[in-house]
Design a protein around this motif. Sequence first.
Motif, PDB file in Angstrom:
ATOM      1  N   TRP A 252     130.390  82.855  42.776  1.00  0.00           N
ATOM      2  CA  TRP A 252     128.976  82.511  42.643  1.00  0.00           C
ATOM      3  C   TRP A 252     128.074  83.457  43.424  1.00  0.00           C
ATOM      4  CZ3 TRP A 252     126.418  81.468  47.103  1.00  0.00           C
ATOM      5  CH2 TRP A 252     127.215  81.163  48.214  1.00  0.00           C
ATOM      6  N   SER A 253     128.600  84.184  44.397  1.00  0.00           N
ATOM      7  CA  SER A 253     127.759  85.109  45.167  1.00  0.00           C
ATOM      8  C   SER A 253     127.782  86.491  44.511  1.00  0.00           C
ATOM      9  CB  SER A 253     128.253  85.222  46.612  1.00  0.00           C
ATOM     10  OG  SER A 253     129.439  85.994  46.676  1.00  0.00           O
ATOM     11  N   MET A 254     126.716  87.234  44.664  1.00  0.00           N
ATOM     12  CA  MET A 254     126.652  88.574  44.083  1.00  0.00           C
ATOM     13  C   MET A 254     127.770  89.448  44.643  1.00  0.00           C
ATOM     14  SD  MET A 254     125.297  90.506  41.886  1.00  0.00           S
ATOM     15  CE  MET A 254     123.657  90.016  41.431  1.00  0.00           C
ATOM     16  N   ASN A 255     128.016  89.368  45.932  1.00  0.00           N
ATOM     17  CA  ASN A 255     129.069  90.162  46.556  1.00  0.00           C
ATOM     18  C   ASN A 255     130.434  89.771  45.989  1.00  0.00           C
ATOM     19  OD1 ASN A 255     130.128  92.067  48.404  1.00  0.00           O
ATOM     20  ND2 ASN A 255     130.642  90.430  49.828  1.00  0.00           N
TER      21      ASN A 255
ATOM     22  N   ASN B   5     130.695  90.912  42.329  1.00  0.00           N
ATOM     23  CA  ASN B   5     130.890  92.370  42.257  1.00  0.00           C
ATOM     24  C   ASN B   5     132.312  92.776  42.599  1.00  0.00           C
ATOM     25  OD1 ASN B   5     128.352  93.051  41.355  1.00  0.00           O
ATOM     26  ND2 ASN B   5     127.530  93.395  43.398  1.00  0.00           N
ATOM     27  N   LYS B   6     132.930  92.089  43.547  1.00  0.00           N
ATOM     28  CA  LYS B   6     134.326  92.385  43.896  1.00  0.00           C
ATOM     29  C   LYS B   6     135.225  92.113  42.707  1.00  0.00           C
ATOM     30  CE  LYS B   6     134.082  91.719  48.858  1.00  0.00           C
ATOM     31  NZ  LYS B   6     134.490  90.887  50.009  1.00  0.00           N
ATOM     32  N   LEU B   7     134.946  91.106  41.932  1.00  0.00           N
ATOM     33  CA  LEU B   7     135.712  90.791  40.743  1.00  0.00           C
ATOM     34  C   LEU B   7     135.546  91.881  39.686  1.00  0.00           C
ATOM     35  CD1 LEU B   7     137.398  88.713  39.043  1.00  0.00           C
ATOM     36  CD2 LEU B   7     135.199  87.894  38.218  1.00  0.00           C
ATOM     37  N   ILE B   8     134.321  92.325  39.480  1.00  0.00           N
ATOM     38  CA  ILE B   8     134.000  93.293  38.442  1.00  0.00           C
ATOM     39  C   ILE B   8     134.444  94.710  38.807  1.00  0.00           C
ATOM     40  CG2 ILE B   8     132.107  94.358  37.133  1.00  0.00           C
ATOM     41  CD1 ILE B   8     132.730  91.433  36.446  1.00  0.00           C
ATOM     42  N   PHE B   9     134.201  95.100  40.037  1.00  0.00           N
ATOM     43  CA  PHE B   9     134.514  96.476  40.445  1.00  0.00           C
ATOM     44  C   PHE B   9     135.808  96.472  41.185  1.00  0.00           C
ATOM     45  CE2 PHE B   9     129.823  96.285  40.268  1.00  0.00           C
ATOM     46  CZ  PHE B   9     129.645  97.139  39.200  1.00  0.00           C
TER      47      PHE B   9
END
Length: 62
Positions: A52-55, A58-62
């Motif tokens: 749910w957090s942007m950080n 982003n860890k999931l995506i990148f």
Amino acid sequence: MVLAQELTDEAKSFLRSKAGSNYLGIEQADEGSRVFTAEFPEGVAVASPVLWSMNGFNKLIF
């Protein structure tokens, strides 16, 4: 896409009724994160606690 610590009822309603068929809502949940999509409009729990957090997302995506 909406990421929030807690999605309001209004936000969930908007996603279900006005966001079309390709949406993603993620909020914090006791069991990890809760993911809302057209396939799971009431949400489904996933084990990853910080999606749910942007950080965390982003860890999931990148």
